[in-house]
Write a protein that holds these residues in place. Structure first.
Motif, PDB file in Angstrom:
ATOM      1  N   UNK A  35       2.208  53.633 -51.984  1.00 58.19           N
ATOM      2  CA  UNK A  35       1.894  54.823 -52.770  1.00 58.19           C
ATOM      3  C   UNK A  35       0.775  54.458 -53.741  1.00 58.19           C
ATOM      4  N   UNK A  36      -0.256  55.272 -53.736  1.00 56.25           N
ATOM      5  CA  UNK A  36      -1.376  55.098 -54.659  1.00 56.25           C
ATOM      6  C   UNK A  36      -1.623  56.432 -55.345  1.00 56.25           C
ATOM      7  N   UNK A  39       4.259  60.721 -64.135  1.00 54.82           N
ATOM      8  CA  UNK A  39       4.677  62.101 -63.871  1.00 54.82           C
ATOM      9  C   UNK A  39       4.494  62.450 -62.392  1.00 54.82           C
ATOM     10  N   UNK A  40       3.350  62.093 -61.838  1.00 54.69           N
ATOM     11  CA  UNK A  40       3.084  62.401 -60.435  1.00 54.69           C
ATOM     12  C   UNK A  40       4.019  61.609 -59.528  1.00 54.69           C
ATOM     13  N   UNK A  41       4.288  60.376 -59.873  1.00 55.13           N
ATOM     14  CA  UNK A  41       5.230  59.577 -59.097  1.00 55.13           C
ATOM     15  C   UNK A  41       6.616  60.233 -59.096  1.00 55.13           C
ATOM     16  N   UNK A  59      -5.448  65.103 -59.688  1.00 51.85           N
ATOM     17  CA  UNK A  59      -5.149  63.754 -59.205  1.00 51.85           C
ATOM     18  C   UNK A  59      -5.065  63.768 -57.691  1.00 51.85           C
ATOM     19  N   UNK A  60      -5.279  62.607 -57.128  1.00 53.56           N
ATOM     20  CA  UNK A  60      -5.068  62.385 -55.702  1.00 53.56           C
ATOM     21  C   UNK A  60      -4.002  61.307 -55.567  1.00 53.56           C
ATOM     22  N   UNK A  61      -3.087  61.528 -54.645  1.00 52.18           N
ATOM     23  CA  UNK A  61      -2.066  60.519 -54.348  1.00 52.18           C
ATOM     24  C   UNK A  61      -1.997  60.366 -52.841  1.00 52.18           C
ATOM     25  N   UNK A  62      -1.598  59.195 -52.415  1.00 50.39           N
ATOM     26  CA  UNK A  62      -1.336  59.002 -50.991  1.00 50.39           C
ATOM     27  C   UNK A  62      -0.053  58.218 -50.832  1.00 50.39           C
ATOM     28  N   UNK A 119      -2.209  63.782 -50.994  1.00 49.83           N
ATOM     29  CA  UNK A 119      -1.867  64.924 -51.844  1.00 49.83           C
ATOM     30  C   UNK A 119      -2.969  65.128 -52.879  1.00 49.83           C
ATOM     31  N   UNK A 120      -3.228  66.379 -53.207  1.00 51.26           N
ATOM     32  CA  UNK A 120      -4.067  66.698 -54.359  1.00 51.26           C
ATOM     33  C   UNK A 120      -3.192  67.463 -55.344  1.00 51.26           C
ATOM     34  N   UNK A 121      -3.211  67.023 -56.587  1.00 52.28           N
ATOM     35  CA  UNK A 121      -2.429  67.652 -57.654  1.00 52.28           C
ATOM     36  C   UNK A 121      -3.366  68.319 -58.642  1.00 52.28           C
ATOM     37  N   UNK A 122      -2.906  69.432 -59.204  1.00 50.97           N
ATOM     38  CA  UNK A 122      -3.605  70.090 -60.299  1.00 50.97           C
ATOM     39  C   UNK A 122      -2.616  70.290 -61.438  1.00 50.97           C
ATOM     40  N   UNK A 123      -3.152  70.262 -62.632  1.00 54.41           N
ATOM     41  CA  UNK A 123      -2.324  70.486 -63.807  1.00 54.41           C
ATOM     42  C   UNK A 123      -2.505  71.936 -64.242  1.00 54.41           C
ATOM     43  N   UNK A 124      -1.443  72.711 -64.131  1.00 56.38           N
ATOM     44  CA  UNK A 124      -1.472  74.127 -64.505  1.00 56.38           C
ATOM     45  C   UNK A 124      -0.449  74.359 -65.606  1.00 56.38           C
ATOM     46  N   UNK A 125      -0.888  74.850 -66.737  1.00 55.90           N
ATOM     47  CA  UNK A 125       0.015  75.097 -67.874  1.00 55.90           C
ATOM     48  C   UNK A 125       0.856  73.873 -68.204  1.00 55.90           C
ATOM     49  N   UNK A 126       0.206  72.718 -68.246  1.00 54.44           N
ATOM     50  CA  UNK A 126       0.850  71.436 -68.564  1.00 54.44           C
ATOM     51  C   UNK A 126       1.853  70.961 -67.520  1.00 54.44           C
ATOM     52  N   UNK A 127       1.793  71.519 -66.316  1.00 56.99           N
ATOM     53  CA  UNK A 127       2.694  71.129 -65.231  1.00 56.99           C
ATOM     54  C   UNK A 127       1.870  70.684 -64.032  1.00 56.99           C
ATOM     55  N   UNK A 128       2.202  69.517 -63.488  1.00 53.91           N
ATOM     56  CA  UNK A 128       1.533  69.043 -62.283  1.00 53.91           C
ATOM     57  C   UNK A 128       2.114  69.757 -61.074  1.00 53.91           C
ATOM     58  N   UNK A 129       1.244  70.286 -60.215  1.00 48.01           N
ATOM     59  CA  UNK A 129       1.651  70.939 -58.977  1.00 48.01           C
ATOM     60  C   UNK A 129       0.807  70.392 -57.828  1.00 48.01           C
ATOM     61  N   UNK A 130       1.390  70.383 -56.652  1.00 54.08           N
ATOM     62  CA  UNK A 130       0.670  69.966 -55.449  1.00 54.08           C
ATOM     63  C   UNK A 130      -0.078  71.186 -54.923  1.00 54.08           C
TER      64      UNK A 130
END
Length: 138
Positions: free
Chosen positions: A73-74, A7-9, A84-87, A105-116
């Motif tokens: 990409x990690x 999903x994050x990818x 999540x963290x991505x680079x 990048x730092x991602x958070x899951x809000x209301x079942x949606x990943x956001x940066x």
């Protein structure tokens, strides 16, 4: 965790697709309301609205050409599955033909949606080149 990584990818791919399509609204839709971006310049600290204005202005310029190839990409998902963290590591032409750029990048899951909710972008010269860069800046 594999599903979250995929999903994050897809979100990162959507980010680059939106930039290539010059669609600032699509870029900003991927960001949380309390988003913070630290750009490559020490003075670049942008919240969501400042990022929108910056991206919109950049993409509106007919002179702006972007040539990006993400070389690495990690993605790491937190154990609770809610952040999540991505680079990504790349060359951002026209900004860096010789010095790679890394965005974290730092991602958070809000209301079942990943956001940066956070990004930090910086040039990452090879350690062997630091002395040359320091001399060039004298």
């Amino acid at each position: 965790m594999t599903e979250a990584i995929n999903e994050i990818s897809r979100i990162l791919d959507a980010h680059w697709s939106a930039l290539n399509a010059r669609d600032a609204d699509a870029v900003i839709a991927l960001l949380s309301e309390d988003f913070l971006s630290c750009g490559s310049d020490p003075n670049e600290f942008w919240n969501k609205s400042e990022m929108y204005n910056t991206v919109k202005q950049m993409l509106a310029s007919s002179e702006f050409k972007m040539d990006i190839t993400v070389d690495k990409r990690e993605i790491r998902i937190a154990k609770d599955g809610n952040s999540a963290i991505a680079l990504e590591q790349m060359f951002l032409i026209p900004y860096s033909q010789k010095i790679p750029v890394r965005t974290v990048y730092h991602f958070v899951k809000e209301n079942n949606t990943w956001l940066i909710d956070f990004t930090s972008t910086g040039f990452i010269p090879n350690n062997d080149d630091i002395e040359k860069l320091n001399k060039a800046l004298e």
